[in-house]
Design a protein around this motif. Structure first.
Motif, PDB file in Angstrom:
ATOM      1  N   ALA A  36       0.843  -1.189   0.000  1.00 34.53           N
ATOM      2  CA  ALA A  36       0.000   0.000   0.000  1.00 34.53           C
ATOM      3  C   ALA A  36       0.880   1.241   0.000  1.00 34.53           C
ATOM      4  O   ALA A  36       2.101   1.166   0.103  1.00 34.53           O
ATOM      5  N   ASP A  37       0.274   2.408  -0.077  1.00 27.42           N
ATOM      6  CA  ASP A  37       1.032   3.656  -0.262  1.00 27.42           C
ATOM      7  C   ASP A  37       2.095   3.881   0.811  1.00 27.42           C
ATOM      8  O   ASP A  37       3.157   4.423   0.538  1.00 27.42           O
ATOM      9  N   ASP A  38       1.786   3.498   2.044  1.00 25.37           N
ATOM     10  CA  ASP A  38       2.704   3.781   3.141  1.00 25.37           C
ATOM     11  C   ASP A  38       3.783   2.706   3.327  1.00 25.37           C
ATOM     12  O   ASP A  38       4.595   2.778   4.241  1.00 25.37           O
ATOM     13  N   SER A  39       3.742   1.692   2.489  1.00 23.27           N
ATOM     14  CA  SER A  39       4.676   0.585   2.693  1.00 23.27           C
ATOM     15  C   SER A  39       6.101   0.978   2.306  1.00 23.27           C
ATOM     16  O   SER A  39       6.334   1.777   1.416  1.00 23.27           O
ATOM     17  N   ASP A  40       7.055   0.385   2.984  1.00 26.32           N
ATOM     18  CA  ASP A  40       8.458   0.709   2.745  1.00 26.32           C
ATOM     19  C   ASP A  40       9.280  -0.504   3.149  1.00 26.32           C
ATOM     20  O   ASP A  40       9.226  -0.946   4.298  1.00 26.32           O
ATOM     21  N   ILE A  41      10.038  -1.024   2.208  1.00 25.31           N
ATOM     22  CA  ILE A  41      10.792  -2.243   2.478  1.00 25.31           C
ATOM     23  C   ILE A  41      11.787  -2.052   3.619  1.00 25.31           C
ATOM     24  O   ILE A  41      12.105  -2.991   4.349  1.00 25.31           O
ATOM     25  N   ASN A  42      12.244  -0.827   3.832  1.00 24.69           N
ATOM     26  CA  ASN A  42      13.175  -0.581   4.937  1.00 24.69           C
ATOM     27  C   ASN A  42      12.517  -0.810   6.294  1.00 24.69           C
ATOM     28  O   ASN A  42      13.170  -1.231   7.247  1.00 24.69           O
ATOM     29  N   ARG A  43      11.231  -0.538   6.370  1.00 27.32           N
ATOM     30  CA  ARG A  43      10.530  -0.762   7.636  1.00 27.32           C
ATOM     31  C   ARG A  43      10.391  -2.261   7.923  1.00 27.32           C
ATOM     32  O   ARG A  43      10.385  -2.682   9.076  1.00 27.32           O
ATOM     33  N   ILE A  44      10.274  -3.059   6.865  1.00 27.00           N
ATOM     34  CA  ILE A  44      10.260  -4.506   7.055  1.00 27.00           C
ATOM     35  C   ILE A  44      11.594  -4.953   7.637  1.00 27.00           C
ATOM     36  O   ILE A  44      11.648  -5.767   8.563  1.00 27.00           O
ATOM     37  N   LYS A  45      12.670  -4.392   7.117  1.00 22.22           N
ATOM     38  CA  LYS A  45      13.996  -4.739   7.621  1.00 22.22           C
ATOM     39  C   LYS A  45      14.146  -4.349   9.088  1.00 22.22           C
ATOM     40  O   LYS A  45      14.777  -5.052   9.877  1.00 22.22           O
TER      41      LYS A  45
END
Length: 292
Positions: A171-180
């Protein structure tokens, strides 16, 4: 938050299930199965708890219900819905299945708030006879929540023995860095986003690469909103761990018929679920969506 917050608005029924009451609304739990791919077959691995509000006996949308709740009540309402799902899960779901419940990180602005909420949740789990290890806490990536508060909240969940899932990835707010940074156990891909990626060969290649990257990190993946047979086939081809959607099973109000899944082999589960999916996707769609 005292224990009465989660349980005071609960009504117990003779069949072992519970309903909730908040203002003019009656609240019921619905559960939707999440299926896992295993050696070419599908088996039920988990269920997601979904709230179903009613007003004067008529169903209302969850969005309508939550929009009527003042911000000051949101923490208590979320505690009530989770309590309802866990009590009903203990009453009518297979004992070995995982249970997904939702958390809004933006209401847990301080560690003490999270600790109190999770203390309440442990009491409910004890009453429902559910081990914390079965519970998967879905957190939506909220930009309104500070990074420090979000990380502290996730740490509190882990300290209590719960698993973590990041919801609506893509979704718009998603960020792969936050998964990390969060290092969740599970990532649930946004339904609309994955459908868009499945519409082209290049998009599907990107989706497959992302799934592979997560799986190599020990993060299991769930595709939500799978509603057609061609999506089911591509989900399996992509390497996704699990799928959820109408093509296999719709949500059912508690008490559900899903306890049967705990008494069958994976082969029987596959045979039960398969008729819901079309035997094959249309030839035109097949050629358009899997072309390299």
């Amino acid at each position: 938050m005292s224990r009465s917050i989660g349980l005071a608005h609960i009504i117990r029924h003779d069949d072992g299930t519970s309903t909730g009451v908040w203002g003019i609304y009656t609240l019921q739990s619905a559960f939707q199965p999440i299926f896992a791919f295993k050696e070419g077959k599908l088996s039920v691995a988990a269920f997601e708890g979904l709230i179903r509000p009613f007003r004067d006996g008529e169903p209302q949308s969850p969005m309508t219900f939550f929009s009527t709740c003042p911000a000051a009540d949101r923490l208590h309402v979320e505690a009530l819905t989770r309590t309802l799902h866990l009590l009903n899960a203990g009453a009518c779901l297979p004992q070995e299945a995982s249970i997904f419940v939702n958390f809004d990180p933006s209401v847990f602005t301080e560690r003490s708030i999270a600790d109190n909420a999770l203390r309440e949740m442990r009491l409910v789990l004890h009453e429902a006879g559910i081990d914390p290890g079965r519970v998967v806490c879905e957190v939506t990536e909220q930009r309104s929540a500070s990074q420090e508060a979000l990380h502290g909240f996730v740490a509190a969940l882990r300290a209590n023995g719960f698993r973590i899932a990041v919801d609506d990835y893509g979704a718009d707010d998603s960020d792969i860095n936050r998964i990390k940074e969060l290092k969740p156990d599970i990532v649930k891909f946004d339904a609309y986003w994955i459908t868009q990626l499945m519409e082209s060969g290049a998009g599907f290649a990107l989706l497959t690469t992302m799934v592979k990257s997560f799986e190599e990190q020990g993060i299991r993946t769930v595709f939500e909103g799978i509603e057609e047979g061609w999506q089911l086939e591509l989900a399996e081809k992509s390497g996704a761990s699990m799928i959820q959607g109408f093509v296999l099973a719709r949500p059912e109000l508690a008490p559900t018929s899903f306890r049967v899944f705990g008494k069958t082999t994976p082969e029987a589960v596959t045979a039960t679920a398969a008729p819901a999916a079309p035997a094959s996707r249309p030839a035109k769609a097949f050629g358009r969506r899997v072309a390299p």
